[in-house]
Motif scaffolding. Sequence first.
Motif, short mmCIF file in Angstrom:
data_model
loop_
_atom_site.label_atom_id
_atom_site.label_comp_id
_atom_site.label_asym_id
_atom_site.label_seq_id
_atom_site.Cartn_x
_atom_site.Cartn_y
_atom_site.Cartn_z
N PHE A 89 0.85 -1.19 0.00
CA PHE A 89 0.00 0.00 0.00
C PHE A 89 0.88 1.24 0.00
O PHE A 89 1.25 1.78 1.04
CB PHE A 89 -0.93 -0.01 1.22
N ASN A 90 1.22 1.69 -1.20
CA ASN A 90 2.05 2.88 -1.34
C ASN A 90 1.19 4.03 -1.87
O ASN A 90 -0.04 3.94 -1.91
CB ASN A 90 3.24 2.60 -2.26
N GLU A 91 1.85 5.10 -2.32
CA GLU A 91 1.10 6.27 -2.77
C GLU A 91 0.23 5.97 -3.99
O GLU A 91 -0.89 6.50 -4.12
CB GLU A 91 2.06 7.42 -3.10
N ASN A 92 0.71 5.07 -4.87
CA ASN A 92 -0.10 4.68 -6.04
C ASN A 92 -1.42 4.04 -5.60
O ASN A 92 -2.48 4.35 -6.14
CB ASN A 92 0.67 3.69 -6.92
N ASP A 93 -1.29 3.12 -4.63
CA ASP A 93 -2.49 2.43 -4.17
C ASP A 93 -3.42 3.37 -3.41
O ASP A 93 -4.65 3.20 -3.44
CB ASP A 93 -2.10 1.25 -3.29
N LEU A 94 -2.84 4.35 -2.73
CA LEU A 94 -3.67 5.35 -2.05
C LEU A 94 -4.56 6.06 -3.06
O LEU A 94 -5.78 6.18 -2.86
CB LEU A 94 -2.77 6.35 -1.32
N HIS A 95 -3.97 6.52 -4.17
CA HIS A 95 -4.77 7.18 -5.21
C HIS A 95 -5.78 6.20 -5.81
O HIS A 95 -6.93 6.57 -6.10
CB HIS A 95 -3.85 7.73 -6.30
N GLY A 96 -5.35 4.97 -6.03
CA GLY A 96 -6.25 3.97 -6.60
C GLY A 96 -7.46 3.71 -5.74
O GLY A 96 -8.59 3.58 -6.24
N MET A 97 -7.26 3.65 -4.42
CA MET A 97 -8.38 3.39 -3.51
C MET A 97 -9.32 4.59 -3.43
O MET A 97 -10.55 4.43 -3.37
CB MET A 97 -7.85 3.03 -2.13
N ILE A 98 -8.75 5.80 -3.44
CA ILE A 98 -9.61 6.99 -3.45
C ILE A 98 -10.42 7.03 -4.74
O ILE A 98 -11.62 7.33 -4.75
CB ILE A 98 -8.77 8.26 -3.28
N GLY A 99 -9.75 6.67 -5.85
CA GLY A 99 -10.47 6.59 -7.12
C GLY A 99 -11.58 5.56 -7.09
O GLY A 99 -12.67 5.80 -7.64
N SER A 100 -11.34 4.43 -6.43
CA SER A 100 -12.37 3.38 -6.33
C SER A 100 -13.58 3.86 -5.55
O SER A 100 -14.73 3.55 -5.90
CB SER A 100 -11.78 2.13 -5.67
N ALA A 101 -13.33 4.61 -4.47
CA ALA A 101 -14.44 5.13 -3.67
C ALA A 101 -15.29 6.11 -4.49
O ALA A 101 -16.54 6.07 -4.44
CB ALA A 101 -13.91 5.81 -2.41
N HIS A 102 -14.64 6.97 -5.26
CA HIS A 102 -15.39 7.93 -6.08
C HIS A 102 -16.03 7.25 -7.29
O HIS A 102 -17.10 7.68 -7.75
CB HIS A 102 -14.48 9.08 -6.51
N ASP A 103 -15.41 6.19 -7.77
CA ASP A 103 -16.03 5.39 -8.84
C ASP A 103 -17.36 4.81 -8.35
O ASP A 103 -18.36 4.80 -9.08
CB ASP A 103 -15.09 4.27 -9.27
N ALA A 104 -17.35 4.31 -7.10
CA ALA A 104 -18.59 3.76 -6.53
C ALA A 104 -19.65 4.84 -6.40
O ALA A 104 -20.84 4.61 -6.71
CB ALA A 104 -18.30 3.12 -5.17
N LEU A 105 -19.26 6.04 -5.98
CA LEU A 105 -20.21 7.15 -5.86
C LEU A 105 -20.69 7.63 -7.23
O LEU A 105 -21.83 8.10 -7.38
CB LEU A 105 -19.58 8.32 -5.11
N ALA A 106 -19.83 7.50 -8.25
CA ALA A 106 -20.18 7.95 -9.60
C ALA A 106 -21.33 7.15 -10.20
O ALA A 106 -22.01 7.61 -11.11
CB ALA A 106 -18.97 7.87 -10.52
N VAL A 107 -21.57 5.95 -9.68
CA VAL A 107 -22.72 5.16 -10.13
C VAL A 107 -24.02 5.93 -9.83
O VAL A 107 -24.98 5.88 -10.61
CB VAL A 107 -22.74 3.78 -9.44
N PHE A 108 -24.01 6.65 -8.71
CA PHE A 108 -25.19 7.40 -8.28
C PHE A 108 -25.18 8.86 -8.77
O PHE A 108 -26.22 9.43 -9.05
CB PHE A 108 -25.30 7.37 -6.75
N ASP A 109 -23.98 9.45 -8.84
CA ASP A 109 -23.86 10.87 -9.22
C ASP A 109 -22.63 11.04 -10.10
O ASP A 109 -21.58 11.53 -9.65
CB ASP A 109 -23.75 11.72 -7.95
N PRO A 110 -22.72 10.65 -11.39
CA PRO A 110 -21.54 10.70 -12.27
C PRO A 110 -20.99 12.10 -12.49
O PRO A 110 -19.78 12.28 -12.60
CB PRO A 110 -22.05 10.08 -13.58
N LYS A 111 -21.85 13.10 -12.53
CA LYS A 111 -21.38 14.46 -12.78
C LYS A 111 -20.44 14.95 -11.68
O LYS A 111 -19.48 15.67 -11.94
CB LYS A 111 -22.57 15.41 -12.90
N LYS A 112 -20.69 14.54 -10.48
CA LYS A 112 -19.91 15.03 -9.34
C LYS A 112 -18.66 14.19 -9.10
O LYS A 112 -17.63 14.72 -8.66
CB LYS A 112 -20.79 15.04 -8.08
N HIS A 113 -18.72 12.89 -9.38
CA HIS A 113 -17.65 12.02 -8.92
C HIS A 113 -16.81 11.37 -10.03
O HIS A 113 -15.70 10.91 -9.75
CB HIS A 113 -18.23 10.92 -8.01
#
Length: 435
Positions: free
Chosen positions: A316-340
């Motif tokens: 779990f390095n800086e790359n994975d940190l960005h990847g996990m944050i991206g995954s969380a916003h990807d999940a939110l984008a299912v509900f609100d794509p314009k925002k996330h």
Amino acid sequence: MRDALARRDVSEIYKQLRRRGVSQRQIAASTGQSQSEVSEILKGRQVMAYDVLARIADGLGIPRGYMGLAYDGATAMRVASATNALEAEEDESVKRRKFLSHAAQVTMGAAVFGEATSWLPANAQTPAPARIGMTDVQQIQAATKALRDLDYRYGGGTCRDAVVAQLSWAQQLLDSTSTDLVRKQLFVALADMHSLAGWTSFDVGLLDPARGHFGKALEFAKQADDHGLLASVLYRMGRVYLHHQEPNEALKLFQLGQIAAQESGSALTVAVLCANEAWAYGMLNKPDQVQKMVGRTKDEFARAQASEAPDWVRFFNENDLHGMIGSAHDALAVFDPKKHASIAVAETIKCNEAYGADMQRTHVFGLSLQATNHFRAGDVQEGIKVGRRALQHGERVKSARVADRLKPLELEAAKHRANSDARDLFDEVRQFRQS
């Protein structure tokens, strides 16, 4: 008690003695075992060795016949050895002739030495040593590391059978004698190998075996009193449930893992659990909770010392940190794509640019997530380009999860089939997922 003796169920024998007021120390003194060995047997460890069973019977004053031990171990070994030696000599000569005939038939294309015979090699497991030391445990750890590297690079399909085979041998060492320190480290090594077996089983689509291995990993980690390893196993099992679209179940496992992570004292372990909780909250469409957990992930990551972290969490390095944050916003984008969606794109670009050949599977996941969110953000051409890169990398990875993680990309490409390139990508992804 007689039933337990007849079954040679030493665990039950010891439990009945304890119920009658006999202490573990007294049992150990009578049977010539250490108190830790008695404790392990009380917890369910089986005793199979003839000489150990005989020593237990003699030490407790139990007639050997009650346990089906008709005479002493030395006599038993002499009788068995003489019988087996005669049979082995006869069998070995037959086997030599058969193998010679088989070798000639393969080499020459015809039976040269006698009639043609079929050759069926015998399978046998490498015998475990009677006593083990730290070197034996380190060999298990080295095998686990090498196989985990294969999993990271090419997926669980390249190494799962090898992990299970190694595990089958390694578990025999539980019957070997050792110091208490070595036995504790053996529990750690077995927990980690079971965890890898669970992860690779999950990666190839074998959910029930994955659960079984993760369950055993938890038990061994608990016996070793290794909180960091407990957190690791709970995190991985939570990821299984996330993959199967069960964020509530996943969140519960992550929260249990968080308790163990806090006990471990590793900030990086805490950061991993926080990041995965953020992902689960995203799937539940709880943006406030996502923001809170992302913030905590960053804080824990900033104060973590990777060199002091357990081996399992150093990925779990800086790359994975960005990847996990991206995954969380990807999940939110299912509900609100314009925002996330645009946030998910920005975060995944940061990690995808840094992934090398040693992280092929993770790279596929990151590229497919990035491409999906390019589509959601309205950048169709970039979605097509990145999506094709995901497919190219996916062909090199043996993982059932790749097809599942490409499904959102297929759905987004389908919305733009008026565009011929998007239509082609949709067809390519669908074909990949069905193959």
